[in-house]
Scaffold this motif. Sequence first.
Motif, PDB file in Angstrom:
ATOM      1  N   LEU A 191       0.803  -1.264  -0.117  1.00  0.00           N
ATOM      2  CA  LEU A 191       0.145   0.051  -0.049  1.00  0.00           C
ATOM      3  C   LEU A 191       0.796   1.248   0.110  1.00  0.00           C
ATOM      4  O   LEU A 191       0.487   2.413  -0.800  1.00  0.00           O
ATOM      5  N   PHE A 192       1.962   1.199   0.721  1.00  0.00           N
ATOM      6  CA  PHE A 192       2.776   2.327   0.944  1.00  0.00           C
ATOM      7  C   PHE A 192       3.437   2.589  -0.388  1.00  0.00           C
ATOM      8  O   PHE A 192       3.595   3.610  -0.856  1.00  0.00           O
ATOM      9  N   LEU A 193       3.854   1.472  -1.039  1.00  0.00           N
ATOM     10  CA  LEU A 193       4.575   1.663  -2.503  1.00  0.00           C
ATOM     11  C   LEU A 193       3.541   2.228  -3.556  1.00  0.00           C
ATOM     12  O   LEU A 193       3.969   2.901  -4.314  1.00  0.00           O
ATOM     13  N   MET A 194       2.252   1.645  -3.538  1.00  0.00           N
ATOM     14  CA  MET A 194       1.504   2.231  -4.635  1.00  0.00           C
ATOM     15  C   MET A 194       1.094   3.498  -4.270  1.00  0.00           C
ATOM     16  O   MET A 194       0.918   4.517  -5.179  1.00  0.00           O
ATOM     17  N   ASN A 195       1.178   3.970  -2.942  1.00  0.00           N
ATOM     18  CA  ASN A 195       0.791   5.449  -2.717  1.00  0.00           C
ATOM     19  C   ASN A 195       2.027   6.286  -3.202  1.00  0.00           C
ATOM     20  O   ASN A 195       1.869   7.357  -3.618  1.00  0.00           O
ATOM     21  N   ALA A 196       3.197   5.775  -2.979  1.00  0.00           N
ATOM     22  CA  ALA A 196       4.362   6.635  -3.286  1.00  0.00           C
ATOM     23  C   ALA A 196       4.445   6.782  -5.138  1.00  0.00           C
ATOM     24  O   ALA A 196       5.108   7.664  -5.222  1.00  0.00           O
ATOM     25  N   LEU A 197       3.923   5.663  -5.591  1.00  0.00           N
ATOM     26  CA  LEU A 197       4.230   5.596  -7.145  1.00  0.00           C
ATOM     27  C   LEU A 197       2.901   6.573  -7.717  1.00  0.00           C
ATOM     28  O   LEU A 197       2.991   7.444  -8.580  1.00  0.00           O
ATOM     29  N   GLY A 198       1.390   6.089  -7.360  1.00  0.00           N
ATOM     30  CA  GLY A 198       0.483   6.680  -8.056  1.00  0.00           C
ATOM     31  C   GLY A 198      -0.839   7.143  -7.202  1.00  0.00           C
ATOM     32  O   GLY A 198      -1.622   6.916  -7.498  1.00  0.00           O
ATOM     33  N   GLY A 199      -0.403   7.514  -6.103  1.00  0.00           N
ATOM     34  CA  GLY A 199      -1.589   7.953  -4.970  1.00  0.00           C
ATOM     35  C   GLY A 199      -2.289   6.976  -4.693  1.00  0.00           C
ATOM     36  O   GLY A 199      -1.819   5.539  -4.330  1.00  0.00           O
ATOM     37  N   ARG A 200      -3.523   7.126  -4.753  1.00  0.00           N
ATOM     38  CA  ARG A 200      -4.762   6.164  -4.058  1.00  0.00           C
ATOM     39  C   ARG A 200      -4.759   4.973  -5.005  1.00  0.00           C
ATOM     40  O   ARG A 200      -6.194   4.672  -5.357  1.00  0.00           O
ATOM     41  N   ILE A 201      -3.856   4.252  -5.589  1.00  0.00           N
ATOM     42  CA  ILE A 201      -4.374   3.175  -6.638  1.00  0.00           C
ATOM     43  C   ILE A 201      -5.337   2.042  -6.061  1.00  0.00           C
ATOM     44  O   ILE A 201      -6.333   1.799  -6.562  1.00  0.00           O
ATOM     45  N   TRP A 202      -5.143   1.949  -4.706  1.00  0.00           N
ATOM     46  CA  TRP A 202      -5.746   0.760  -3.933  1.00  0.00           C
ATOM     47  C   TRP A 202      -7.081   1.239  -3.959  1.00  0.00           C
ATOM     48  O   TRP A 202      -8.306   0.424  -4.172  1.00  0.00           O
ATOM     49  N   ALA A 232       4.890  11.906  -5.959  1.00  0.00           N
ATOM     50  CA  ALA A 232       3.889  11.084  -6.035  1.00  0.00           C
ATOM     51  C   ALA A 232       2.828  11.494  -7.269  1.00  0.00           C
ATOM     52  O   ALA A 232       2.544  12.628  -6.889  1.00  0.00           O
ATOM     53  N   LEU A 233       2.496  10.681  -8.044  1.00  0.00           N
ATOM     54  CA  LEU A 233       1.583  11.012  -9.116  1.00  0.00           C
ATOM     55  C   LEU A 233       0.204  10.771  -8.509  1.00  0.00           C
ATOM     56  O   LEU A 233      -0.282   9.772  -7.979  1.00  0.00           O
ATOM     57  N   ASN A 234      -0.682  11.940  -8.690  1.00  0.00           N
ATOM     58  CA  ASN A 234      -2.150  12.001  -8.244  1.00  0.00           C
ATOM     59  C   ASN A 234      -2.810  12.283  -9.412  1.00  0.00           C
ATOM     60  O   ASN A 234      -2.471  13.128 -10.447  1.00  0.00           O
ATOM     61  N   VAL A 235      -4.283  12.022  -9.494  1.00  0.00           N
ATOM     62  CA  VAL A 235      -5.011  12.669 -10.351  1.00  0.00           C
ATOM     63  C   VAL A 235      -5.131  13.942 -10.294  1.00  0.00           C
ATOM     64  O   VAL A 235      -5.641  14.500  -9.032  1.00  0.00           O
ATOM     65  N   THR A 236      -4.654  14.862 -11.039  1.00  0.00           N
ATOM     66  CA  THR A 236      -4.458  16.222 -10.805  1.00  0.00           C
ATOM     67  C   THR A 236      -5.119  17.133 -12.267  1.00  0.00           C
ATOM     68  O   THR A 236      -4.903  16.741 -13.324  1.00  0.00           O
ATOM     69  N   TYR A 237      -5.633  18.152 -11.695  1.00  0.00           N
ATOM     70  CA  TYR A 237      -6.185  19.363 -12.962  1.00  0.00           C
ATOM     71  C   TYR A 237      -4.887  20.070 -13.163  1.00  0.00           C
ATOM     72  O   TYR A 237      -4.531  20.806 -12.166  1.00  0.00           O
ATOM     73  N   LYS A 238      -4.652  20.115 -14.399  1.00  0.00           N
ATOM     74  CA  LYS A 238      -3.462  20.985 -14.754  1.00  0.00           C
ATOM     75  C   LYS A 238      -3.947  22.279 -14.905  1.00  0.00           C
ATOM     76  O   LYS A 238      -4.340  22.711 -16.282  1.00  0.00           O
ATOM     77  N   TYR A 239      -4.006  23.173 -13.795  1.00  0.00           N
ATOM     78  CA  TYR A 239      -4.522  24.304 -14.074  1.00  0.00           C
ATOM     79  C   TYR A 239      -3.474  25.445 -14.810  1.00  0.00           C
ATOM     80  O   TYR A 239      -4.238  26.422 -15.361  1.00  0.00           O
ATOM     81  N   ASP A 240      -2.129  25.060 -15.289  1.00  0.00           N
ATOM     82  CA  ASP A 240      -1.680  25.754 -15.843  1.00  0.00           C
ATOM     83  C   ASP A 240      -2.195  25.676 -17.423  1.00  0.00           C
ATOM     84  O   ASP A 240      -1.743  26.742 -18.126  1.00  0.00           O
ATOM     85  N   ARG A 241      -2.595  24.720 -17.511  1.00  0.00           N
ATOM     86  CA  ARG A 241      -3.126  24.667 -19.007  1.00  0.00           C
ATOM     87  C   ARG A 241      -4.665  24.874 -19.053  1.00  0.00           C
ATOM     88  O   ARG A 241      -5.208  25.473 -20.152  1.00  0.00           O
ATOM     89  N   LEU A 282      -9.553  14.972   0.146  1.00  0.00           N
ATOM     90  CA  LEU A 282      -9.810  13.931   0.924  1.00  0.00           C
ATOM     91  C   LEU A 282     -10.703  12.854   0.514  1.00  0.00           C
ATOM     92  O   LEU A 282     -10.331  11.589   0.264  1.00  0.00           O
ATOM     93  N   ALA A 283     -11.798  13.397  -0.255  1.00  0.00           N
ATOM     94  CA  ALA A 283     -12.773  12.616  -0.915  1.00  0.00           C
ATOM     95  C   ALA A 283     -12.312  12.049  -2.011  1.00  0.00           C
ATOM     96  O   ALA A 283     -13.239  11.224  -2.717  1.00  0.00           O
ATOM     97  N   CYS A 284     -11.473  12.442  -2.673  1.00  0.00           N
ATOM     98  CA  CYS A 284     -11.036  12.013  -3.996  1.00  0.00           C
ATOM     99  C   CYS A 284     -10.380  10.463  -3.976  1.00  0.00           C
ATOM    100  O   CYS A 284      -9.373  10.558  -3.411  1.00  0.00           O
ATOM    101  N   ILE A 285     -10.987   9.819  -4.655  1.00  0.00           N
ATOM    102  CA  ILE A 285     -10.222   8.209  -4.425  1.00  0.00           C
ATOM    103  C   ILE A 285      -9.492   7.915  -5.725  1.00  0.00           C
ATOM    104  O   ILE A 285      -8.767   7.015  -5.755  1.00  0.00           O
TER     105      ILE A 285
END
Length: 486
Positions: free
Chosen positions: A104-115, A241-250, A295-298
Amino acid sequence: MNKPVVPVDLRFDDDDGPLYVARKKVYPQSVSGTFRHIKWGLMAACLGLYYLLPFVRWNRGLGAPDQAVLIDFPNRRFYFFFIELWPQEIYYFTGLLILAAVALFLMNALGGRIWCGYLCPQTVWTDLFYAVERWTEGDRRERIKADMAPTTVNRLARRVLKHAIWLVIAWWTGGAWVLYFSDAPTLVKNFATFQAPTIAYVWIGILTTTTYLLAGHAREQVCVYMCPWPRIQAALTDEWALNVTYKYDRGEPRCSVKKAFDLRSLGETVGDCIDCNQCVAVCPTGIDIRDGAQLACIQCGLCIDACDTVMTKVGRPTRLIGYDNDINVQRRIAGQTEVFKPLRARTVVYAGVIATVCAVMLYALLTRSLLDLNVLHDRNPVAVRLSDGSIRNGYALRFLNKRGFDRVIAVDIDGPANAQIHIVGADSVTPDRPMIVLGRDSTTELRVLVTAPFDEKADKTVPVKFRVTDIGLGEVASAIDHFVLP
């Protein structure tokens, strides 16, 4: 005049809103795309494995259970294909818990809340219940419209059908779990003839109820309020860590398609976001990803699919929402290239811990002894002086034969000089070397008497080593205790 006191459980002060806002029903819209297909595939794999695994057979020999995965509480065994674990080997489960936590820690470090987004049982079953809801009551607009309109016979029939299917899924979910604790085909037959144990019906009822309530009604509330992992992972994540992100610069500034076209024609800078709110419409927790990390973003990725669909339609590049981090957002704003660091100290340590634990468990599994011995000295009396002056000590020896066949073992001792051993109730006893027959996959406990001549010069306590040897295979097990003089 003093200011009126507002109850602390409702407000902090006059300007703050309520601490807890009453739940607003979420109507997730269906979406198609890369991440939706990944979620469908993982759902099929996870549910198929969970529901069908109890019926997979594995031949372990005559008299042994042939269910591939079985938790056999009456006989105190855990079977997993070719692996058979005894209660004394509980440390393997400790290793599995460590692996699960570090993974779980590794998944979180790589791609956020993959689980949370793809593999969590709450997510998987809620996705399945949403699919049933869309099939019976329609997509987002139809459900919102139906909830706002008066109840009709057609609407009531659709609701009854939906809840009936939910209950069937929940019932089979609870039933499948119980099948892991007994022979699945036999237990299914007993269920059909109402001959199953009462405890099985009780647990099916409990698991049916919890599945129906959590996946059908609580839904996103479980992730937001009941699950501790969002709070824990926030403390474990880092800036890479990579997370689902809105790229506001674009995406900023936002405006409609028509207005964006006109402004671009004039050479003005316009963001790609057209404020269509499709990312909000498809979100299973009802949040707006454009508000930043929440917090609510899965992090299920459905907003990425929705946004990509819209960007394709308006002729703009995809991945306005995607797996990214704030470092790269700032680098793009500064005109620098993106940088990704999947290999860093944190991920290397996590991967190293996983590899080490796996290696230790594999080594322990491959080298473990299938013949074991435990010794317990008599407590009262500790020692007995016989009529000829010799000293006798009594022991309880427990032999563990973890193989699937009977075997003959010989028992030897190393301890007091000229000591003699006698096993009470042995199947075969020779004058010099007692031998017994151990039943397959069983525990045998026998009383053993050790007699030695009295020696005034000897210590009050002498170490004694019991050693058992498989006559056919040559396997050896030993245990050490003490021979006590009165």
